[in-house]
Design a protein around this motif. Structure first.
Motif, PDB file in Angstrom:
ATOM      1  N   LYS A 234      13.195  10.705   6.536  1.00 12.22           N
ATOM      2  CA  LYS A 234      14.186  10.137   7.465  1.00 12.22           C
ATOM      3  C   LYS A 234      14.162   8.605   7.407  1.00 12.22           C
ATOM      4  O   LYS A 234      15.211   7.934   7.394  1.00 12.22           O
ATOM      5  CB  LYS A 234      13.904  10.617   8.877  1.00 12.22           C
ATOM      6  N   TRP A 235      12.949   8.050   7.378  1.00 15.01           N
ATOM      7  CA  TRP A 235      12.827   6.581   7.318  1.00 15.01           C
ATOM      8  C   TRP A 235      13.410   6.042   5.998  1.00 15.01           C
ATOM      9  O   TRP A 235      14.081   5.007   5.983  1.00 15.01           O
ATOM     10  CB  TRP A 235      11.375   6.161   7.442  1.00 15.01           C
ATOM     11  N   ILE A 236      13.165   6.755   4.923  1.00 12.22           N
ATOM     12  CA  ILE A 236      13.689   6.311   3.613  1.00 12.22           C
ATOM     13  C   ILE A 236      15.216   6.350   3.620  1.00 12.22           C
ATOM     14  O   ILE A 236      15.889   5.400   3.189  1.00 12.22           O
ATOM     15  CB  ILE A 236      13.117   7.194   2.488  1.00 12.22           C
ATOM     16  N   VAL A 237      15.763   7.503   4.107  1.00 12.09           N
ATOM     17  CA  VAL A 237      17.236   7.618   4.162  1.00 12.09           C
ATOM     18  C   VAL A 237      17.827   6.546   5.062  1.00 12.09           C
ATOM     19  O   VAL A 237      18.852   5.911   4.760  1.00 12.09           O
ATOM     20  CB  VAL A 237      17.624   9.026   4.638  1.00 12.09           C
ATOM     21  N   GLY A 238      17.148   6.331   6.223  1.00 11.20           N
ATOM     22  CA  GLY A 238      17.639   5.306   7.145  1.00 11.20           C
ATOM     23  C   GLY A 238      17.612   3.924   6.506  1.00 11.20           C
ATOM     24  O   GLY A 238      18.534   3.114   6.685  1.00 11.20           O
ATOM     25  N   SER A 239      16.548   3.654   5.749  1.00 16.66           N
ATOM     26  CA  SER A 239      16.448   2.347   5.086  1.00 16.66           C
ATOM     27  C   SER A 239      17.550   2.184   4.051  1.00 16.66           C
ATOM     28  O   SER A 239      18.167   1.108   3.919  1.00 16.66           O
ATOM     29  CB  SER A 239      15.080   2.216   4.414  1.00 16.66           C
ATOM     30  N   ILE A 240      17.795   3.277   3.279  1.00 17.70           N
ATOM     31  CA  ILE A 240      18.857   3.207   2.258  1.00 17.70           C
ATOM     32  C   ILE A 240      20.230   2.974   2.901  1.00 17.70           C
ATOM     33  O   ILE A 240      21.033   2.140   2.455  1.00 17.70           O
ATOM     34  CB  ILE A 240      18.859   4.500   1.420  1.00 17.70           C
ATOM     35  N   VAL A 241      20.489   3.756   4.008  1.00 13.61           N
ATOM     36  CA  VAL A 241      21.778   3.590   4.707  1.00 13.61           C
ATOM     37  C   VAL A 241      21.900   2.172   5.245  1.00 13.61           C
ATOM     38  O   VAL A 241      22.953   1.520   5.159  1.00 13.61           O
ATOM     39  CB  VAL A 241      21.889   4.626   5.835  1.00 13.61           C
ATOM     40  N   GLY A 242      20.795   1.652   5.828  1.00 17.79           N
ATOM     41  CA  GLY A 242      20.824   0.297   6.368  1.00 17.79           C
ATOM     42  C   GLY A 242      21.091  -0.730   5.269  1.00 17.79           C
ATOM     43  O   GLY A 242      21.849  -1.688   5.467  1.00 17.79           O
ATOM     44  N   ALA A 243      20.467  -0.513   4.090  1.00 19.92           N
ATOM     45  CA  ALA A 243      20.679  -1.442   2.972  1.00 19.92           C
ATOM     46  C   ALA A 243      22.118  -1.399   2.490  1.00 19.92           C
ATOM     47  O   ALA A 243      22.734  -2.437   2.175  1.00 19.92           O
ATOM     48  CB  ALA A 243      19.723  -1.076   1.831  1.00 19.92           C
ATOM     49  N   LEU A 244      22.699  -0.171   2.442  1.00 20.45           N
ATOM     50  CA  LEU A 244      24.100  -0.056   2.010  1.00 20.45           C
ATOM     51  C   LEU A 244      25.042  -0.731   2.994  1.00 20.45           C
ATOM     52  O   LEU A 244      25.995  -1.426   2.607  1.00 20.45           O
ATOM     53  CB  LEU A 244      24.456   1.439   1.872  1.00 20.45           C
TER      54      LEU A 244
END
Length: 223
Positions: free
Chosen positions: A198-208
């Motif tokens: 979840k943290w990884i996906v959230g980080s990726i979404v935040g970066a996008l």
């Protein structure tokens, strides 16, 4: 080895040695009251030995199979030893009884020659009847004792089987507990991986999102 069994064993060994000495000395005595007294003492000691043998048997059967087998083998030797002593006792008692019977017959013949009365015959019949009744009571008591012994052995065997069942159930429960602990560990590991993902996906979404905002800002700032 069971301490209780060892205690009975010591008592039996001492009693067996004492019986052997008594049988040897009684065999040398001439028929009479002294020999009859010895015979009575030997009979009482044989009864005590029988009791100890039964106690050892009950104690041995209540133990674990690994210890029980060795003790029962030893007990068979003691039973064989006791049977030898009983045969020796019967030989001694029989010789004394034969002599006593001959003396009784001789005395009866002499008394009959002098006085054969109906009163004496009646007393003898009553004595025989009392002896028969006493013998019947002794046989009944012995039969009851043997039945009680068999019941005691059966109860001990049932208790041993129940103990084995409880131990088996305990092992099964222990196995179930281990399986539950392993399942908890697997679920905990999966939960941690899900949280990490979840943290990884959230980080990726935040970066996008940040990249999109940056691109939009860059485009608008150059128009």
């Amino acid at each position: 080895m069971s301490e209780v069994f060892e205690g009975y064993e010591r008592q039996y060994c001492e009693l067996s040695a004492n019986l052997s000495r008594k049988c040897s000395s009684a065999g040398l005595l001439p028929p009479g009251e002294q020999k009859q007294q010895k015979v009575s003492e030997i009979k009482a000691s044989l009864d005590d030995a029988d009791v100890l043998i039964r106690k050892m048997d009950l104690e041995a059967r209540s133990l674990q199979p690994s210890a029980k087998a060795a003790l029962l083998a030893k007990l068979r030797e003691y039973k064989s030893d006791l049977n030898k002593l009983k045969r020796e006792f019967k030989r001694i008692a029989s010789s004394n009884a034969d002599q006593a019977s001959r003396e009784d017959l001789l005395e009866s013949g002499m008394a009959g020659a002098h006085m054969a009365s109906a009163d004496q015959r009646e007393r003898m019949a009553m004595s025989v009847e009392r002896l028969n009744q006493s013998s019947d009571r002794i046989m009944e008591s012995r039969r009851t004792m043997l039945e009680t012994e068999d019941l005691g052995v059966s109860i001990l065997q049932d208790l041993h089987q129940q103990r084995e069942t409880l131990l088996h159930s305990h092992k099964k429960l222990h196995g179930v507990d281990d399986a539950i602990d392993k399942s908890k560990k697997v679920l905990t590991a999966m939960s941690r991986r899900m949280t990490k993902n979840k943290w990884i996906v959230g980080s990726i979404v935040g970066a996008l999102v940040f990249a999109i905002i940056f691109i939009l800002f860059y485009k608008f700032s150059h128009h």
